[in-house]
Design a protein around this motif. Sequence first.
Motif, PDB file in Angstrom:
ATOM      1  N   GLU A 158      11.994  -6.573 -27.063  1.00  0.00           N
ATOM      2  CA  GLU A 158      11.475  -6.033 -28.316  1.00  0.00           C
ATOM      3  C   GLU A 158      12.584  -5.415 -29.164  1.00  0.00           C
ATOM      4  O   GLU A 158      12.468  -5.268 -30.375  1.00  0.00           O
ATOM      5  CB  GLU A 158      10.378  -4.996 -28.042  1.00  0.00           C
ATOM      6  N   ASP A 159      13.698  -5.063 -28.516  1.00  0.00           N
ATOM      7  CA  ASP A 159      14.829  -4.488 -29.251  1.00  0.00           C
ATOM      8  C   ASP A 159      15.819  -5.558 -29.679  1.00  0.00           C
ATOM      9  O   ASP A 159      16.717  -5.290 -30.468  1.00  0.00           O
ATOM     10  CB  ASP A 159      15.547  -3.455 -28.365  1.00  0.00           C
ATOM     11  N   ILE A 160      15.662  -6.762 -29.178  1.00  0.00           N
ATOM     12  CA  ILE A 160      16.639  -7.821 -29.431  1.00  0.00           C
ATOM     13  C   ILE A 160      16.185  -8.750 -30.550  1.00  0.00           C
ATOM     14  O   ILE A 160      16.911  -8.991 -31.516  1.00  0.00           O
ATOM     15  CB  ILE A 160      16.908  -8.625 -28.145  1.00  0.00           C
ATOM     16  N   ASP A 161      14.972  -9.289 -30.427  1.00  0.00           N
ATOM     17  CA  ASP A 161      14.468 -10.178 -31.471  1.00  0.00           C
ATOM     18  C   ASP A 161      14.146  -9.357 -32.726  1.00  0.00           C
ATOM     19  O   ASP A 161      13.865  -8.162 -32.651  1.00  0.00           O
ATOM     20  CB  ASP A 161      13.210 -10.900 -30.993  1.00  0.00           C
ATOM     21  N   TYR A 162      14.189 -10.013 -33.882  1.00  0.00           N
ATOM     22  CA  TYR A 162      13.998  -9.257 -35.118  1.00  0.00           C
ATOM     23  C   TYR A 162      13.547 -10.172 -36.248  1.00  0.00           C
ATOM     24  O   TYR A 162      13.648 -11.391 -36.168  1.00  0.00           O
ATOM     25  CB  TYR A 162      15.290  -8.548 -35.521  1.00  0.00           C
ATOM     26  N   LEU A 163      13.038  -9.541 -37.318  1.00  0.00           N
ATOM     27  CA  LEU A 163      12.729 -10.237 -38.558  1.00  0.00           C
ATOM     28  C   LEU A 163      13.936 -10.121 -39.472  1.00  0.00           C
ATOM     29  O   LEU A 163      14.463  -9.025 -39.683  1.00  0.00           O
ATOM     30  CB  LEU A 163      11.503  -9.617 -39.238  1.00  0.00           C
ATOM     31  N   ASN A 164      14.377 -11.247 -40.031  1.00  0.00           N
ATOM     32  CA  ASN A 164      15.513 -11.165 -40.948  1.00  0.00           C
ATOM     33  C   ASN A 164      15.033 -10.820 -42.352  1.00  0.00           C
ATOM     34  O   ASN A 164      13.830 -10.617 -42.590  1.00  0.00           O
ATOM     35  CB  ASN A 164      16.329 -12.457 -40.938  1.00  0.00           C
ATOM     36  N   GLY A 165      15.968 -10.757 -43.289  1.00  0.00           N
ATOM     37  CA  GLY A 165      15.634 -10.349 -44.646  1.00  0.00           C
ATOM     38  C   GLY A 165      14.724 -11.316 -45.375  1.00  0.00           C
ATOM     39  O   GLY A 165      14.136 -10.969 -46.403  1.00  0.00           O
ATOM     40  N   ARG A 166      14.597 -12.526 -44.872  1.00  0.00           N
ATOM     41  CA  ARG A 166      13.725 -13.520 -45.490  1.00  0.00           C
ATOM     42  C   ARG A 166      12.361 -13.579 -44.804  1.00  0.00           C
ATOM     43  O   ARG A 166      11.546 -14.448 -45.111  1.00  0.00           O
ATOM     44  CB  ARG A 166      14.379 -14.903 -45.430  1.00  0.00           C
ATOM     45  N   GLY A 167      12.136 -12.663 -43.850  1.00  0.00           N
ATOM     46  CA  GLY A 167      10.855 -12.620 -43.164  1.00  0.00           C
ATOM     47  C   GLY A 167      10.719 -13.611 -42.035  1.00  0.00           C
ATOM     48  O   GLY A 167       9.624 -13.842 -41.525  1.00  0.00           O
ATOM     49  N   ALA A 168      11.843 -14.224 -41.635  1.00  0.00           N
ATOM     50  CA  ALA A 168      11.809 -15.190 -40.532  1.00  0.00           C
ATOM     51  C   ALA A 168      12.050 -14.463 -39.213  1.00  0.00           C
ATOM     52  O   ALA A 168      12.908 -13.577 -39.134  1.00  0.00           O
ATOM     53  CB  ALA A 168      12.868 -16.268 -40.743  1.00  0.00           C
ATOM     54  N   PHE A 169      11.296 -14.837 -38.185  1.00  0.00           N
ATOM     55  CA  PHE A 169      11.454 -14.213 -36.874  1.00  0.00           C
ATOM     56  C   PHE A 169      12.626 -14.851 -36.142  1.00  0.00           C
ATOM     57  O   PHE A 169      12.665 -16.058 -35.940  1.00  0.00           O
ATOM     58  CB  PHE A 169      10.169 -14.378 -36.057  1.00  0.00           C
ATOM     59  N   MET A 170      13.593 -14.045 -35.766  1.00  0.00           N
ATOM     60  CA  MET A 170      14.817 -14.543 -35.138  1.00  0.00           C
ATOM     61  C   MET A 170      14.752 -14.262 -33.636  1.00  0.00           C
ATOM     62  O   MET A 170      14.786 -13.095 -33.205  1.00  0.00           O
ATOM     63  CB  MET A 170      16.044 -13.881 -35.754  1.00  0.00           C
ATOM     64  N   LYS A 171      14.650 -15.305 -32.833  1.00  0.00           N
ATOM     65  CA  LYS A 171      14.526 -15.162 -31.384  1.00  0.00           C
ATOM     66  C   LYS A 171      15.915 -15.154 -30.748  1.00  0.00           C
ATOM     67  O   LYS A 171      16.401 -16.176 -30.242  1.00  0.00           O
ATOM     68  CB  LYS A 171      13.661 -16.272 -30.801  1.00  0.00           C
ATOM     69  N   VAL A 172      16.550 -14.010 -30.770  1.00  0.00           N
ATOM     70  CA  VAL A 172      17.876 -13.863 -30.175  1.00  0.00           C
ATOM     71  C   VAL A 172      17.819 -14.124 -28.675  1.00  0.00           C
ATOM     72  O   VAL A 172      18.795 -14.558 -28.069  1.00  0.00           O
ATOM     73  CB  VAL A 172      18.433 -12.455 -30.451  1.00  0.00           C
ATOM     74  N   LYS A 306      28.400  -7.241 -25.219  1.00  0.00           N
ATOM     75  CA  LYS A 306      27.880  -5.897 -25.518  1.00  0.00           C
ATOM     76  C   LYS A 306      27.918  -5.618 -27.013  1.00  0.00           C
ATOM     77  O   LYS A 306      27.007  -4.981 -27.557  1.00  0.00           O
ATOM     78  CB  LYS A 306      28.694  -4.848 -24.780  1.00  0.00           C
ATOM     79  N   ILE A 307      28.964  -6.107 -27.671  1.00  0.00           N
ATOM     80  CA  ILE A 307      29.127  -5.836 -29.102  1.00  0.00           C
ATOM     81  C   ILE A 307      27.967  -6.396 -29.910  1.00  0.00           C
ATOM     82  O   ILE A 307      27.352  -5.707 -30.723  1.00  0.00           O
ATOM     83  CB  ILE A 307      30.466  -6.395 -29.628  1.00  0.00           C
ATOM     84  N   TRP A 308      27.662  -7.682 -29.707  1.00  0.00           N
ATOM     85  CA  TRP A 308      26.609  -8.255 -30.557  1.00  0.00           C
ATOM     86  C   TRP A 308      25.209  -7.806 -30.152  1.00  0.00           C
ATOM     87  O   TRP A 308      24.241  -8.056 -30.875  1.00  0.00           O
ATOM     88  CB  TRP A 308      26.717  -9.772 -30.646  1.00  0.00           C
ATOM     89  N   LEU A 309      25.099  -7.106 -29.019  1.00  0.00           N
ATOM     90  CA  LEU A 309      23.799  -6.560 -28.615  1.00  0.00           C
ATOM     91  C   LEU A 309      23.595  -5.111 -29.053  1.00  0.00           C
ATOM     92  O   LEU A 309      22.498  -4.581 -28.944  1.00  0.00           O
ATOM     93  CB  LEU A 309      23.637  -6.651 -27.097  1.00  0.00           C
ATOM     94  N   GLN A 310      24.674  -4.470 -29.533  1.00  0.00           N
ATOM     95  CA  GLN A 310      24.531  -3.054 -29.854  1.00  0.00           C
ATOM     96  C   GLN A 310      23.709  -2.855 -31.125  1.00  0.00           C
ATOM     97  O   GLN A 310      23.489  -3.777 -31.904  1.00  0.00           O
ATOM     98  CB  GLN A 310      25.895  -2.381 -29.975  1.00  0.00           C
TER      99      GLN A 310
END
Length: 415
Positions: A158-172, A306-310
């Motif tokens: 829940e802390d990794i995946d996110y909505l981008n600025g265009r409202g698209a769900f990004m499944k990291v 670790k960097i890209w997950l912070q």
Amino acid sequence: MTILFSSRHHSTTALTLAILFIIFCLLSIAPQNESAYPTQSESEIRAEYESVPFIRDNLDNLEKRPSDGRPYYVDTKGKTVDWVISVSYVHCSIKVAALEINRIFNPKRIIFLSKERTACPVLESFADNIKCVWEQTVFPNGFNAKEIVNMINERGKEDIDYLNGRGAFMKVTERPGWYFLQLMNLGISLYMDDLSDNYIVWDSDIIPLESRRTFFNDKGEAIFYTQRNHGLPEITHGYHKSFEHLFGFRITHPPGQNVPEDDAKSSITWVAHQMIFKREYVTEMMRYIENNRGVDKDSWMVESTKIWLQSDMKPYRMFGFADYDMYGSWIHQKHPDKLEVLLKSYELWELFERAPGYEWGTCCPPRSIYNEKLKDGSHYFLNEVHKSDPKCKDSLNTYGVKEIPEEYADLFPKR
């Protein structure tokens, strides 16, 4: 012996000869078969090698392929250069790319870094100069894509995946393999003992078209190709932020201008889908990261993850690391006298995603597209049909792997 013809037989024979003559004339003015692939003569190949002074002066002493006597692709010191291709799954374009790399560049060795161990026999069957390495054996400390998954799970999806600025769900959470692939492209410099001093990382869906593309100039400098801007701000910002965290200074893009944080389209990039790497400089770069971050030797890959997950990377996590951008910027800033940048080389290739005539499930571009790109002077094309064709996504895809499509048969005779 005398042969007599009746008048009726004679007229029939004349008509037949007339028809044959017309057919001959039509064939003589008809365009050549577009499926016929232009091949280089020995003199043409030799002329291209001779364009580099060192090679010209030492051509007769260079190591050659035993089967046909062609000199292997070498750097300006006369050392052979390995091609490195990371593969998540096998599809038709990978075989076409490998065989075309052999035909056009003639490397002594192509190294596949394969996600699936079971894919190695298939990949190695493509040509006798192919070596396949299972990706889980690249890092001596056992680091692999599962380690990245574990690090994601520790933070919580829940802390990794996110909505981008265009409202698209990004499944990291589906990106560990993509990140690990890039870490491997760098890691082999440090951990593959028999790797060539200079090696070329080649994206698996790139098909070369002709041999004008080279990776060294006559001064001994590496030639770096370029790509149009990333387009989406989140891509640019993600690559930049991770670089700054790892190195402590800003990334630069060709021709070296600093890219404003709010302008994702102000620069071309180093992400040209293939790049020449020098092991000495890759090792130097990785050790710099470890020193800058204050971590143990051979832990740069963990630190990069670790960097890209912070937390401050969350809006950009889908695009939090770029091996090409990282190395290109490092060389441009630390060894500017060791490279030549071709700023408009992005005009010499084409992206192929879909086209009329594509047969779903083949994972290969239609031959008509292949020939079209040959005629317009493209150096290569990026074949991304496998990303939109679900039939290409098998770990061991049988489409085009065991057999080249019939329309390509003249390019690649059966071994």
